[in-house]
Scaffold this motif. Structure first.
Motif, mmCIF file in Angstrom:
data_model
loop_
_atom_site.group_PDB
_atom_site.id
_atom_site.type_symbol
_atom_site.label_atom_id
_atom_site.label_comp_id
_atom_site.label_asym_id
_atom_site.label_seq_id
_atom_site.Cartn_x
_atom_site.Cartn_y
_atom_site.Cartn_z
ATOM 1 N N GLY A 240 -3.167 -8.190 -8.123
ATOM 2 C CA GLY A 240 -2.534 -6.892 -7.923
ATOM 3 C C GLY A 240 -2.020 -6.744 -6.496
ATOM 4 N N PRO A 241 -1.087 -5.829 -6.302
ATOM 5 C CA PRO A 241 -0.463 -5.685 -4.982
ATOM 6 C C PRO A 241 -1.397 -5.128 -3.913
ATOM 7 C CG PRO A 241 0.330 -4.003 -6.481
ATOM 8 C CD PRO A 241 -0.502 -4.942 -7.290
ATOM 9 N N ASN A 242 -2.446 -4.422 -4.304
ATOM 10 C CA ASN A 242 -3.350 -3.838 -3.317
ATOM 11 C C ASN A 242 -4.300 -4.863 -2.709
ATOM 12 O OD1 ASN A 242 -2.214 -1.335 -3.817
ATOM 13 N ND2 ASN A 242 -3.724 -0.811 -5.369
ATOM 14 N N LYS A 243 -4.651 -5.889 -3.445
ATOM 15 C CA LYS A 243 -5.613 -6.882 -2.967
ATOM 16 C C LYS A 243 -4.962 -8.051 -2.232
ATOM 17 C CE LYS A 243 -9.677 -5.506 -4.439
ATOM 18 N NZ LYS A 243 -10.825 -5.366 -3.576
ATOM 19 N N PRO B 249 -2.828 -8.350 0.407
ATOM 20 C CA PRO B 249 -2.938 -8.395 1.874
ATOM 21 C C PRO B 249 -4.353 -8.721 2.343
ATOM 22 C CG PRO B 249 -1.694 -6.471 1.214
ATOM 23 C CD PRO B 249 -2.258 -7.077 -0.033
ATOM 24 N N GLU B 250 -5.343 -8.171 1.664
ATOM 25 C CA GLU B 250 -6.747 -8.447 2.013
ATOM 26 C C GLU B 250 -7.081 -9.923 1.788
ATOM 27 O OE1 GLU B 250 -11.120 -7.235 0.324
ATOM 28 O OE2 GLU B 250 -9.518 -5.750 0.180
#
Length: 57
Positions: free
Chosen positions: A22-25, A27-28
């Motif tokens: 998913g796009p939220n994870k 970068p992390e």
């Protein structure tokens, strides 16, 4: 190793990662991978320096 993948392969890998994580994870995960790679390079450099120091003695 990475030189054999090419641009289409990288696009495919990034697309699959985007779908899986998913796009939220992403970068992390990228930051974690970067920190891990930095620590690995640091440890490799320290080991190389230790070996060279032992050869000089």
């Amino acid at each position: 190793m990475l030189s054999n993948i090419g641009v289409p392969g990288l696009i495919l890998i990034l697309t699959v990662a985007l779908i899986v994580f998913g796009p939220n994870k992403l970068p992390e995960i990228g930051r974690s991978f970067g920190k891990s790679l930095q620590e690995f390079k640091k440890a490799t450099k320290e080991i190389t320096e230790d070996i060279e120091d032992k050869k000089e003695k």
